[in-house]
Design a protein around this motif. Structure first.
Motif, PDB file in Angstrom:
ATOM      1  N   ASP A 108      39.007  15.260  31.979  1.00 53.50           N
ATOM      2  CA  ASP A 108      37.917  14.479  32.574  1.00 53.50           C
ATOM      3  C   ASP A 108      38.206  12.980  32.515  1.00 53.50           C
ATOM      4  OD1 ASP A 108      36.458  16.765  33.207  1.00 53.50           O
ATOM      5  OD2 ASP A 108      35.327  16.711  31.318  1.00 53.50           O
ATOM      6  N   ILE A 109      38.909  12.539  31.475  1.00 50.97           N
ATOM      7  CA  ILE A 109      39.284  11.128  31.380  1.00 50.97           C
ATOM      8  C   ILE A 109      40.204  10.761  32.545  1.00 50.97           C
ATOM      9  CG2 ILE A 109      40.491   9.382  29.996  1.00 50.97           C
ATOM     10  CD1 ILE A 109      39.531  10.951  27.495  1.00 50.97           C
ATOM     11  N   VAL A 110      41.122  11.644  32.864  1.00 45.67           N
ATOM     12  CA  VAL A 110      42.019  11.423  34.010  1.00 45.67           C
ATOM     13  C   VAL A 110      41.203  11.359  35.301  1.00 45.67           C
ATOM     14  CG1 VAL A 110      43.921  12.396  35.358  1.00 45.67           C
ATOM     15  CG2 VAL A 110      43.977  12.508  32.855  1.00 45.67           C
ATOM     16  N   HIS A 111      40.231  12.262  35.462  1.00 48.79           N
ATOM     17  CA  HIS A 111      39.391  12.262  36.664  1.00 48.79           C
ATOM     18  C   HIS A 111      38.573  10.985  36.768  1.00 48.79           C
ATOM     19  CE1 HIS A 111      39.734  16.865  36.350  1.00 48.79           C
ATOM     20  NE2 HIS A 111      40.601  16.425  37.236  1.00 48.79           N
ATOM     21  N   VAL A 112      38.083  10.488  35.641  1.00 46.29           N
ATOM     22  CA  VAL A 112      37.347   9.221  35.631  1.00 46.29           C
ATOM     23  C   VAL A 112      38.247   8.093  36.112  1.00 46.29           C
ATOM     24  CG1 VAL A 112      36.352   7.460  34.091  1.00 46.29           C
ATOM     25  CG2 VAL A 112      35.601   9.850  33.916  1.00 46.29           C
ATOM     26  N   ARG A 113      39.446   8.015  35.564  1.00 48.31           N
ATOM     27  CA  ARG A 113      40.388   6.964  35.977  1.00 48.31           C
ATOM     28  C   ARG A 113      40.653   7.022  37.479  1.00 48.31           C
ATOM     29  NH1 ARG A 113      43.802   4.321  32.425  1.00 48.31           N
ATOM     30  NH2 ARG A 113      45.403   4.297  34.042  1.00 48.31           N
ATOM     31  N   GLN A 114      40.901   8.236  37.984  1.00 48.71           N
ATOM     32  CA  GLN A 114      41.194   8.391  39.409  1.00 48.71           C
ATOM     33  C   GLN A 114      40.004   7.983  40.277  1.00 48.71           C
ATOM     34  OE1 GLN A 114      42.260  12.554  39.270  1.00 48.71           O
ATOM     35  NE2 GLN A 114      44.446  12.102  39.006  1.00 48.71           N
ATOM     36  N   ALA A 115      38.810   8.398  39.892  1.00 53.23           N
ATOM     37  CA  ALA A 115      37.615   8.060  40.672  1.00 53.23           C
ATOM     38  C   ALA A 115      37.360   6.556  40.663  1.00 53.23           C
ATOM     39  CB  ALA A 115      36.395   8.809  40.119  1.00 53.23           C
ATOM     40  N   VAL A 116      37.486   5.930  39.497  1.00 49.81           N
ATOM     41  CA  VAL A 116      37.248   4.481  39.412  1.00 49.81           C
ATOM     42  C   VAL A 116      38.290   3.732  40.237  1.00 49.81           C
ATOM     43  CG1 VAL A 116      37.181   2.495  37.846  1.00 49.81           C
ATOM     44  CG2 VAL A 116      36.023   4.629  37.218  1.00 49.81           C
ATOM     45  N   ARG A 117      39.534   4.185  40.210  1.00 46.77           N
ATOM     46  CA  ARG A 117      40.575   3.561  41.045  1.00 46.77           C
ATOM     47  C   ARG A 117      40.199   3.672  42.531  1.00 46.77           C
ATOM     48  NH1 ARG A 117      44.370   0.170  40.109  1.00 46.77           N
ATOM     49  NH2 ARG A 117      45.205   1.376  38.401  1.00 46.77           N
ATOM     50  N   THR A 118      39.818   4.865  42.965  1.00 52.36           N
ATOM     51  CA  THR A 118      39.449   5.081  44.372  1.00 52.36           C
ATOM     52  C   THR A 118      38.263   4.209  44.773  1.00 52.36           C
ATOM     53  OG1 THR A 118      40.286   7.345  44.334  1.00 52.36           O
ATOM     54  CG2 THR A 118      38.678   6.816  46.045  1.00 52.36           C
ATOM     55  N   TRP A 119      37.249   4.179  43.934  1.00 50.32           N
ATOM     56  CA  TRP A 119      36.050   3.392  44.253  1.00 50.32           C
ATOM     57  C   TRP A 119      36.357   1.891  44.261  1.00 50.32           C
ATOM     58  CZ3 TRP A 119      30.466   4.944  43.489  1.00 50.32           C
ATOM     59  CH2 TRP A 119      30.277   6.302  43.758  1.00 50.32           C
ATOM     60  N   VAL A 138      39.257   0.506  45.044  1.00 47.99           N
ATOM     61  CA  VAL A 138      39.997   0.259  46.291  1.00 47.99           C
ATOM     62  C   VAL A 138      39.021   0.219  47.459  1.00 47.99           C
ATOM     63  CG1 VAL A 138      41.668   1.255  47.917  1.00 47.99           C
ATOM     64  CG2 VAL A 138      42.186   1.210  45.468  1.00 47.99           C
ATOM     65  N   ASP A 139      38.102   1.185  47.507  1.00 47.66           N
ATOM     66  CA  ASP A 139      37.103   1.233  48.582  1.00 47.66           C
ATOM     67  C   ASP A 139      36.218  -0.017  48.602  1.00 47.66           C
ATOM     68  OD1 ASP A 139      38.110   3.702  49.295  1.00 47.66           O
ATOM     69  OD2 ASP A 139      36.427   4.843  48.443  1.00 47.66           O
ATOM     70  N   ALA A 140      36.002  -0.603  47.421  1.00 46.45           N
ATOM     71  CA  ALA A 140      35.188  -1.819  47.331  1.00 46.45           C
ATOM     72  C   ALA A 140      35.977  -3.061  47.754  1.00 46.45           C
ATOM     73  CB  ALA A 140      34.667  -2.000  45.904  1.00 46.45           C
ATOM     74  N   GLY A 141      37.285  -2.890  47.979  1.00 49.82           N
ATOM     75  CA  GLY A 141      38.109  -4.020  48.411  1.00 49.82           C
ATOM     76  C   GLY A 141      38.561  -4.926  47.274  1.00 49.82           C
ATOM     77  N   MET A 142      38.565  -4.396  46.060  1.00 48.51           N
ATOM     78  CA  MET A 142      38.987  -5.208  44.913  1.00 48.51           C
ATOM     79  C   MET A 142      40.490  -5.448  44.959  1.00 48.51           C
ATOM     80  SD  MET A 142      36.843  -3.784  41.663  1.00 48.51           S
ATOM     81  CE  MET A 142      35.071  -3.963  41.599  1.00 48.51           C
ATOM     82  N   ARG A 143      40.874  -6.620  44.461  1.00 51.18           N
ATOM     83  CA  ARG A 143      42.299  -6.938  44.325  1.00 51.18           C
ATOM     84  C   ARG A 143      42.895  -6.047  43.239  1.00 51.18           C
ATOM     85  NH1 ARG A 143      42.821 -12.247  42.126  1.00 51.18           N
ATOM     86  NH2 ARG A 143      40.925 -11.674  41.069  1.00 51.18           N
ATOM     87  N   LEU A 144      44.224  -5.930  43.251  1.00 52.96           N
ATOM     88  CA  LEU A 144      44.916  -5.061  42.302  1.00 52.96           C
ATOM     89  C   LEU A 144      44.588  -5.427  40.853  1.00 52.96           C
ATOM     90  CD1 LEU A 144      46.831  -2.719  41.809  1.00 52.96           C
ATOM     91  CD2 LEU A 144      48.743  -4.327  41.984  1.00 52.96           C
ATOM     92  N   LYS A 151      41.812  -3.885  35.851  1.00 52.58           N
ATOM     93  CA  LYS A 151      40.874  -4.206  34.766  1.00 52.58           C
ATOM     94  C   LYS A 151      39.776  -3.157  34.643  1.00 52.58           C
ATOM     95  CE  LYS A 151      41.616  -9.183  34.614  1.00 52.58           C
ATOM     96  NZ  LYS A 151      41.020 -10.511  34.814  1.00 52.58           N
ATOM     97  N   ILE A 152      39.169  -2.781  35.757  1.00 50.16           N
ATOM     98  CA  ILE A 152      38.056  -1.831  35.652  1.00 50.16           C
ATOM     99  C   ILE A 152      38.557  -0.420  35.337  1.00 50.16           C
ATOM    100  CG2 ILE A 152      37.804  -1.296  38.124  1.00 50.16           C
ATOM    101  CD1 ILE A 152      34.673  -1.434  37.466  1.00 50.16           C
ATOM    102  N   VAL A 153      39.722  -0.048  35.832  1.00 53.03           N
ATOM    103  CA  VAL A 153      40.277   1.271  35.500  1.00 53.03           C
ATOM    104  C   VAL A 153      40.634   1.336  34.013  1.00 53.03           C
ATOM    105  CG1 VAL A 153      42.226   2.837  35.875  1.00 53.03           C
ATOM    106  CG2 VAL A 153      41.052   1.823  37.835  1.00 53.03           C
ATOM    107  N   THR A 154      41.206   0.267  33.486  1.00 52.10           N
ATOM    108  CA  THR A 154      41.559   0.220  32.061  1.00 52.10           C
ATOM    109  C   THR A 154      40.305   0.317  31.198  1.00 52.10           C
ATOM    110  OG1 THR A 154      43.529  -1.072  32.548  1.00 52.10           O
ATOM    111  CG2 THR A 154      42.719  -1.131  30.272  1.00 52.10           C
ATOM    112  N   ALA A 155      39.277  -0.457  31.549  1.00 52.42           N
ATOM    113  CA  ALA A 155      38.022  -0.411  30.791  1.00 52.42           C
ATOM    114  C   ALA A 155      37.404   0.985  30.870  1.00 52.42           C
ATOM    115  CB  ALA A 155      37.048  -1.463  31.315  1.00 52.42           C
ATOM    116  N   ALA A 156      37.418   1.581  32.058  1.00 51.63           N
ATOM    117  CA  ALA A 156      36.849   2.923  32.231  1.00 51.63           C
ATOM    118  C   ALA A 156      37.590   3.942  31.378  1.00 51.63           C
ATOM    119  CB  ALA A 156      36.905   3.319  33.705  1.00 51.63           C
ATOM    120  N   ARG A 180      31.956  -4.768  37.259  1.00 48.42           N
ATOM    121  CA  ARG A 180      33.063  -5.629  37.728  1.00 48.42           C
ATOM    122  C   ARG A 180      32.754  -5.974  39.176  1.00 48.42           C
ATOM    123  NH1 ARG A 180      36.952  -8.663  35.313  1.00 48.42           N
ATOM    124  NH2 ARG A 180      37.967  -9.591  37.087  1.00 48.42           N
ATOM    125  N   TRP A 181      32.710  -7.279  39.474  1.00 48.63           N
ATOM    126  CA  TRP A 181      32.441  -7.764  40.825  1.00 48.63           C
ATOM    127  C   TRP A 181      33.741  -8.118  41.516  1.00 48.63           C
ATOM    128  CZ3 TRP A 181      27.753  -6.990  42.714  1.00 48.63           C
ATOM    129  CH2 TRP A 181      26.682  -6.878  41.830  1.00 48.63           C
TER     130      TRP A 181
END
Length: 134
Positions: A16-27, A29-35, A40-45, A132-133
């Protein structure tokens, strides 16, 4: 501020931790965040999901896509019904751990976020909310 979409994910196993990381990464990217912001948000998640599992005995993540005027962001709310944190001030210090980790999960996640909130009651559980904005 408005919530554009949301999803709840269980955190019960290491997978589930892996799934959380993947979902946060996808979201992110969809939000248009820079790499950098994505990282940062994937690491925190990842850190907070691990804490939810290891110290809280499992729980869930509420993932929300936000908009406020022209800015967009992600809000992650991790909730568990574990033993709670008796001393939040101590738990937020770099290097302090109640387990075998490095003691950087909560304090590191706070630094990686634009907004950070934590609520914990002994015997009831803990909720950590980060935003994260873009």
């Amino acid at each position: 501020m408005s919530v554009r979409k949301s999803e709840t994910m269980p955190i019960r196993t290491q997978a589930d931790i892996v799934h959380v990381r993947q979902a946060v990464r996808t979201w992110s990217v969809d939000a248009g965040m820079r790499l950098v912001d994505q990282t940062k948000i994937v690491t925190a998640a990842s850190e907070l999901a691990r804490n939810t599992l290891e110290y809280g005995g499992g729980g869930e993540l509420l993932l929300e896509s936000l908009s406020e005027g022209i800015r967009v962001g992600l809000r992650l709310t991790f909730t568990d019904h574990g033993p709670g944190i008796p001393d939040l001030e101590l738990a937020l210090k770099d290097g302090w751990t109640s387990g075998s980790g490095m003691g950087m999960g909560l304090s590191g996640s706070k630094r990686l976020s634009n907004e950070f909130e934590i609520e914990s009651q002994v015997g009831i559980g803990t909720t950590v909310r980060i935003t994260r904005w873009k």
